[in-house]
Design an enzyme around this catalytic site. Structure first.
Site, PDB file in Angstrom:
ATOM      1  N   LYS A 143     -10.525  -0.114   8.848  1.00  0.00           N
ATOM      2  CA  LYS A 143     -11.208  -0.937   7.840  1.00  0.00           C
ATOM      3  C   LYS A 143     -11.936  -2.069   8.566  1.00  0.00           C
ATOM      4  O   LYS A 143     -13.039  -1.885   9.047  1.00  0.00           O
ATOM      5  CB  LYS A 143     -10.200  -1.490   6.828  1.00  0.00           C
ATOM      6  CG  LYS A 143      -9.674  -0.458   5.846  1.00  0.00           C
ATOM      7  CD  LYS A 143      -8.551   0.358   6.387  1.00  0.00           C
ATOM      8  CE  LYS A 143      -7.870   1.196   5.338  1.00  0.00           C
ATOM      9  NZ  LYS A 143      -6.905   2.126   5.940  1.00  0.00           N
ATOM     10  N   PHE A 184       0.853  -1.196   0.000  1.00  0.00           N
ATOM     11  CA  PHE A 184       0.000   0.000   0.000  1.00  0.00           C
ATOM     12  C   PHE A 184       0.886   1.244   0.000  1.00  0.00           C
ATOM     13  O   PHE A 184       2.039   1.195   0.419  1.00  0.00           O
ATOM     14  CB  PHE A 184      -0.936  -0.013   1.208  1.00  0.00           C
ATOM     15  CG  PHE A 184      -1.880   1.154   1.199  1.00  0.00           C
ATOM     16  CD1 PHE A 184      -2.853   1.261   0.210  1.00  0.00           C
ATOM     17  CD2 PHE A 184      -1.782   2.164   2.131  1.00  0.00           C
ATOM     18  CE1 PHE A 184      -3.705   2.358   0.169  1.00  0.00           C
ATOM     19  CE2 PHE A 184      -2.637   3.261   2.099  1.00  0.00           C
ATOM     20  CZ  PHE A 184      -3.597   3.359   1.117  1.00  0.00           C
TER      21      PHE A 184
END
Ligand code: F0G
Length: 459
Positions: free
Chosen positions: A258, A124
């Protein structure tokens, strides 16, 4: 007949959102330098910028907010979270952090030094940023199928074990502080990693004596895909699968915004007490004392509860199937999206959508802006702007995939919202030939430029 799935919750509170006019949106996006991060949330009708910190907490989580213990040291909420981390992931040692990149900063401060190599599966951007910031290099060992939007591989987040083996073989062990596997792999499209692949990576890590770390932001969605797609896993519970996944790792970082289903927070989990001691020093410097790390007690308590809710099958099924519903609608309209559909988001292939826009004019960004103007829907570019410049040559990097990500917040939008999003995109698709100009960069930051970039229409 067989009963279909439905959401395992009902709605107790609503938050109004407002539709706006095309003229308003045209002005607002221009004022925002054509950067969707610069819009005010009131200027957005359906916000798919991210699934990070945007989920809806349950009534149980809100009651944990009221029970939060705000003691500076040793709060009861910290111990609730510590026991959830032990029960779900199996790690004896853990540090709370303010969010995922805080966890990366603390852990990498201990482990990464200049000249190091950190192999993984499409790191990421904050992960890569924290590696490159330390003059080290992130090496992408994702399987090749991940870069073909149409290839229908069930585990496109998988690490190519041959690529990884080669890196581990030709480089001295001292240069590789750890391997990092991202679950699910956000940058390649919310795609999962199989249990078999995790086992394979772990075997290589052990063979070469290198620690294995998971970037675990969407670990529960990854476990759902293992249960529904991998041979021999269908009868296991999500928690059993999660326990096995993490049994192969030496540590984890997590953005709990998340799959923790909270609005802020992160954590580091570790097996080694030495690593915990070293990381604690940086945690205290950058995040806060080891029993809160930048979180309020109430945030840790809500997160502990969220970790249990996120690992329930019925929740995960309705979550992942809502995302797939949107993906299928777009596919039915003839729009090319990443296959199979990702866990948290649908990724539109901007190379296929706007092939006539030169890649130097940022196709995916152009599409994201058009979608906003069309329907007030805010997605995000995952393409050349996000890919930043090469740290050595300073040339623009053009990734194989130019994507617009439509990230779906957890438990927030209904299926009617999915229909609206799909119709907005279909309208842009029908007028795609009329979109003839992309963008040029007016201002950019030296690292993680996509957050603050300012653009102008290309000449
Ligand atoms: N790792 C992954 C896989 C992520 O998706 C993110 C954040 C992070 C680490 C960093 O966590 O934001 O809590 O500091 N992803 C968000 C997104 C921003 O929109 O995908 P953070």
């Amino acid at each position: 007949m067989e009963l279909p799935f439905a959401e395992p919750y009902k709605i107790k509170m609503v938050e109004p959102i407002r539709r706006t006019t095309r003229e308003e949106r045209q002005q607002w996006i221009k004022d925002a330098g054509f950067n969707l991060f610069n819009l005010r949330s009131e200027q957005v009708y359906i916000d798919l910028l991210t699934d990070s910190g945007t989920g809806a907490m349950s009534d149980r989580q809100w009651s944990e907010i009221m029970l939060g213990d705000e003691s500076y040291a040793g709060s009861a909420s910290y111990y609730k979270l510590k026991s959830a981390v032990k029960e779900i992931f199996g790690f004896d040692h853990f540090l709370p952090t303010h969010q995922g990149r805080g966890a990366e900063n603390v852990l990498f401060s201990v482990l990464v030094k200049p000249g190091d190599l950190v192999p993984g599966n499409s790191h990421f951007d904050t992960t890569k940023g924290h590696i490159e910031f330390r003059q080290a290099t992130a090496i992408d060992c994702t399987i090749d199928e991940a870069f073909d939007c149409t290839a229908n591989h069930p585990f496109k987040g998988n690490v190519d074990l041959e690529k990884l083996d080669k890196i581990l073989k030709i480089n001295p062990k001292e240069r590789i502080p750890f391997i990092i596997v991202t679950l699910t792999c956000n940058s390649s499209g919310g795609q999962p990693v199989s249990l078999e692949n995790l086992k394979g990576v772990s075997a290589l890590a052990r063979k070469y004596g290198i620690p294995l770390i998971y970037d675990s932001a969407r670990f529960a969605e990854n476990a759902y895909f293992i249960k529904s797609r991998e041979k021999g896993q269908a009868n296991k519970t999500i928690r059993e699968i999660v326990a096995e996944m993490f049994s192969y790792a030496d540590g984890m970082t997590m953005s709990s915004k998340k799959d923790g289903i909270v609005n802020i927070g992160g954590l580091i989990g570790m097996r080694s007490v030495e690593l915990y001691q070293q990381a604690s020093v940086y945690n205290i410097m950058f995040e806060g004392f080891v029993t809160y790390g930048g979180q309020a007690g109430r945030d840790m308590a809500a997160l502990a509860r969220g970790l249990y809710e996120a690992t329930e099958f019925d929740y995960l099924e309705s979550r992942v199937k809502q995302v797939a519903y949107l993906g299928q609608k777009l596919t039915d309209y003839g729009i090319q999206v990443q296959q199979p559909y990702g866990g948290h988001a649908i990724f539109i292939d901007a190379n296929k959508f706007l092939p006539h826009i030169p890649k130097e004019e940022f196709r995916a960004q152009t599409l994201a802006v058009e979608l906003y103007i069309e329907g007030g829907v805010r997605g995000v570019e995952i393409g050349a702007i996000m890919a930043d410049r090469d740290p050595v040559t300073r040339e623009n990097r053009f990734p194989a995939l130019e994507l617009v990500r439509l990230a779906i917040p957890r438990r927030v939008y209904t299926f009617n919202h999915m229909d609206y999003i799909a119709a907005s995109l279909a309208n842009v698709f029908h007028r795609r030939e009329e979109i003839i100009k992309g963008f040029a960069i007016e201002y950019e930051a030296p690292i993680l430029r996509h957050f603050t970039v300012k653009l102008k229409r290309a000449e």
